[in-house]
Design a protein around this motif. Structure first.
Motif, PDB file in Angstrom:
ATOM      1  N   PRO A   1       0.720  -1.169   0.072  1.00 15.09           N
ATOM      2  CA  PRO A   1      -0.029   0.138   0.021  1.00 15.09           C
ATOM      3  C   PRO A   1       0.800   1.214  -0.065  1.00 15.09           C
ATOM      4  CG  PRO A   1      -0.955  -1.656   1.754  1.00 15.09           C
ATOM      5  CD  PRO A   1       0.370  -2.130   1.093  1.00 15.09           C
TER       6      PRO A   1
ATOM      7  N   SER B   1      -2.205  -0.002   5.117  1.00 15.45           N
ATOM      8  CA  SER B   1      -3.322   0.624   4.200  1.00 15.45           C
ATOM      9  C   SER B   1      -4.447   1.523   5.104  1.00 15.45           C
ATOM     10  CB  SER B   1      -4.214  -0.584   3.621  1.00 15.45           C
ATOM     11  OG  SER B   1      -5.214  -0.221   2.828  1.00 15.45           O
TER      12      SER B   1
ATOM     13  N   THR C   1     -10.311   5.471  -6.614  1.00 14.32           N
ATOM     14  CA  THR C   1      -9.745   4.465  -6.213  1.00 14.32           C
ATOM     15  C   THR C   1     -10.101   4.256  -4.615  1.00 14.32           C
ATOM     16  OG1 THR C   1      -7.952   5.910  -5.646  1.00 14.32           O
ATOM     17  CG2 THR C   1      -7.608   4.573  -7.577  1.00 14.32           C
TER      18      THR C   1
ATOM     19  N   SER D   1     -11.707   0.916  -3.063  1.00 11.46           N
ATOM     20  CA  SER D   1     -10.636   0.237  -2.059  1.00 11.46           C
ATOM     21  C   SER D   1     -11.656   0.283  -0.858  1.00 11.46           C
ATOM     22  CB  SER D   1      -9.450   1.056  -1.788  1.00 11.46           C
ATOM     23  OG  SER D   1     -10.008   2.275  -0.953  1.00 11.46           O
TER      24      SER D   1
ATOM     25  N   VAL E   1      -7.923  -2.328  -9.406  1.00  8.02           N
ATOM     26  CA  VAL E   1      -8.205  -2.827  -8.103  1.00  8.02           C
ATOM     27  C   VAL E   1      -8.373  -4.382  -8.001  1.00  8.02           C
ATOM     28  CG1 VAL E   1      -9.702  -2.771  -6.248  1.00  8.02           C
ATOM     29  CG2 VAL E   1      -9.066  -0.671  -7.287  1.00  8.02           C
TER      30      VAL E   1
ATOM     31  N   HIS F   1      -5.984  -7.055  -6.392  1.00  7.32           N
ATOM     32  CA  HIS F   1      -6.849  -8.016  -5.257  1.00  7.32           C
ATOM     33  C   HIS F   1      -6.322  -9.465  -5.570  1.00  7.32           C
ATOM     34  CE1 HIS F   1      -9.802 -10.341  -3.197  1.00  7.32           C
ATOM     35  NE2 HIS F   1      -9.900  -9.663  -2.293  1.00  7.32           N
TER      36      HIS F   1
END
Length: 358
Positions: free
Chosen positions: A28, A97, A170, A174, A245, A249
């Motif tokens: 992150p 994060s 984003t 997230s 994203v 993931h």
């Protein structure tokens, strides 16, 4: 492995404090943005919704939910080896994060104070939530004789500039993908409590409520800006951020497959469920969704994950850097090739489906 539970060892161990983290593509980042442009955003189209969410944030429903109880007051030395390291890696990345979000929201609140009062207070309260999460995760790491020096990380890490439009895309994604990760793990462990190997998982329901609220705030910000959902450029950017994203993931989940094994989850199935649910949720805010039912969609994502695992294996080797680079280059190019083909899959028009019962 997780061995048979042993009584706490009376020996006192020194907790290691880390002030640096290993930088990888999936680590992150810390972000900054254009505060002047953010202050001048026209929020009139979503002002009532933002005011309602601000009232909800002030209530702070979770102020008493992140409290360590007697379940934490024991030794965790029976979690050893690769499983201990996998869980620590999960806690560390999650803490970074959350702390990244705290720093960004705190600075946004400070810069917007007196200029955009509603946003300044919303970001202040979101920073409160993120700080609470990061602190709780750092205390959990302390149970395993490790903690992060978040103050030093603040000063030492490089900050990446994102335009506010990118931040809105984003952060929305997230927060929503975080919601689905937390709630799916929570529901699974409610059905299979034998896999709840650490008490933090009991708090994932409250955690995902915070993630969902934050996502709803950024959905309102996105829908308040027509250029983020009502132009041909916004359709291209939406596809890009959705794919970015989702790819991140997939790579992260498969890097942490040992952690998901500990939870009694199959990493690939979990990854696909999270992506499908997040993609459907994003259709309520974004102008397009990705076609996750396309036969090549998850196949290519999984191929990216396999290539990434090979890259990680090369990184761990003791070969000269130039040889590592030469070995990794074709793998990196292959990943970008798969992602480009995924990007070119025709998306689903979410605007056309808006108001249609699905």
């Amino acid at each position: 492995m997780v061995s048979t539970l042993q009584p706490p060892n009376p020996e006192v161990f020194q907790t290691e404090t880390k002030s640096t983290v290993q930088e990888t593509l999936l680590t992150p980042r810390f972000y900054t943005t254009d505060f002047e442009k953010t202050a001048n955003l026209d929020l009139s189209a979503q002002e009532k919704g933002l005011q309602a969410m601000l009232t909800e944030m002030r209530t702070d429903y979770n102020r008493n939910h992140f409290v360590r109880n007697e379940e934490f007051e024991r030794s965790w030395d029976h979690i050893v080896g690769e499983e201990r390291q996998a869980f620590l890696d999960y806690l560390e990345r999650s803490c970074i994060s959350e702390f990244s979000g705290f720093l960004l929201f705190k600075e946004l609140s400070r810069k917007l104070k007196g200029r955009s009062p509603i946003l300044a207070e919303i970001f202040q309260l979101m920073a409160r939530d993120e700080a609470r999460h990061a602190g709780f995760l750092n205390k959990a790491m302390g149970d395993f004789k490790l903690s992060l020096d978040l103050g030093k990380l603040t000063k030492q890490r490089t900050y990446t500039f994102f335009p506010i439009e990118w931040v809105i895309y984003t952060v929305y994604l997230s927060e929503k993908i975080g919601y689905w990760r937390y709630i799916l793990i929570y529901r699974h462990l409610e059905q299979h409590p034998e896999h709840r190997f650490y008490p933090i998982f009991r708090m994932f329901e409250s955690w995902c409520q915070d993630e969902n609220r934050h996502g709803d705030i950024f959905k309102a910000l996105l829908r308040s800006q027509p250029q983020l959902w009502d132009t041909w450029q916004s359709r291209l950017w939406s596809r890009f951020f959705l794919l970015s994203v989702f790819a991140t993931h997939t790579l992260t989940v498969h890097e942490r497959s040992i952690f998901y094994d500990m939870l009694g989850l199959e990493a690939t199935s979990f990854d696909r469920e999270v992506i499908r649910e997040t993609n459907a949720t994003a259709g309520r805010a974004f102008p397009v969704m990705l076609d996750t039912d396309h036969p090549a969609f998850f196949d290519r994502l999984h191929q990216c994950s396999n290539l990434n695992l090979k890259i990680s294996e090369i990184n761990r080797s003791h070969q000269p850097q130039i040889l590592k680079f030469c070995r990794k280059l074709p793998l990196v190019l292959a990943i970008f090739g798969h992602l480009l083909r995924l990007y070119l899959i025709k998306p689903i028009d979410a605007e056309a489906l808006r108001g249609v019962v699905r």
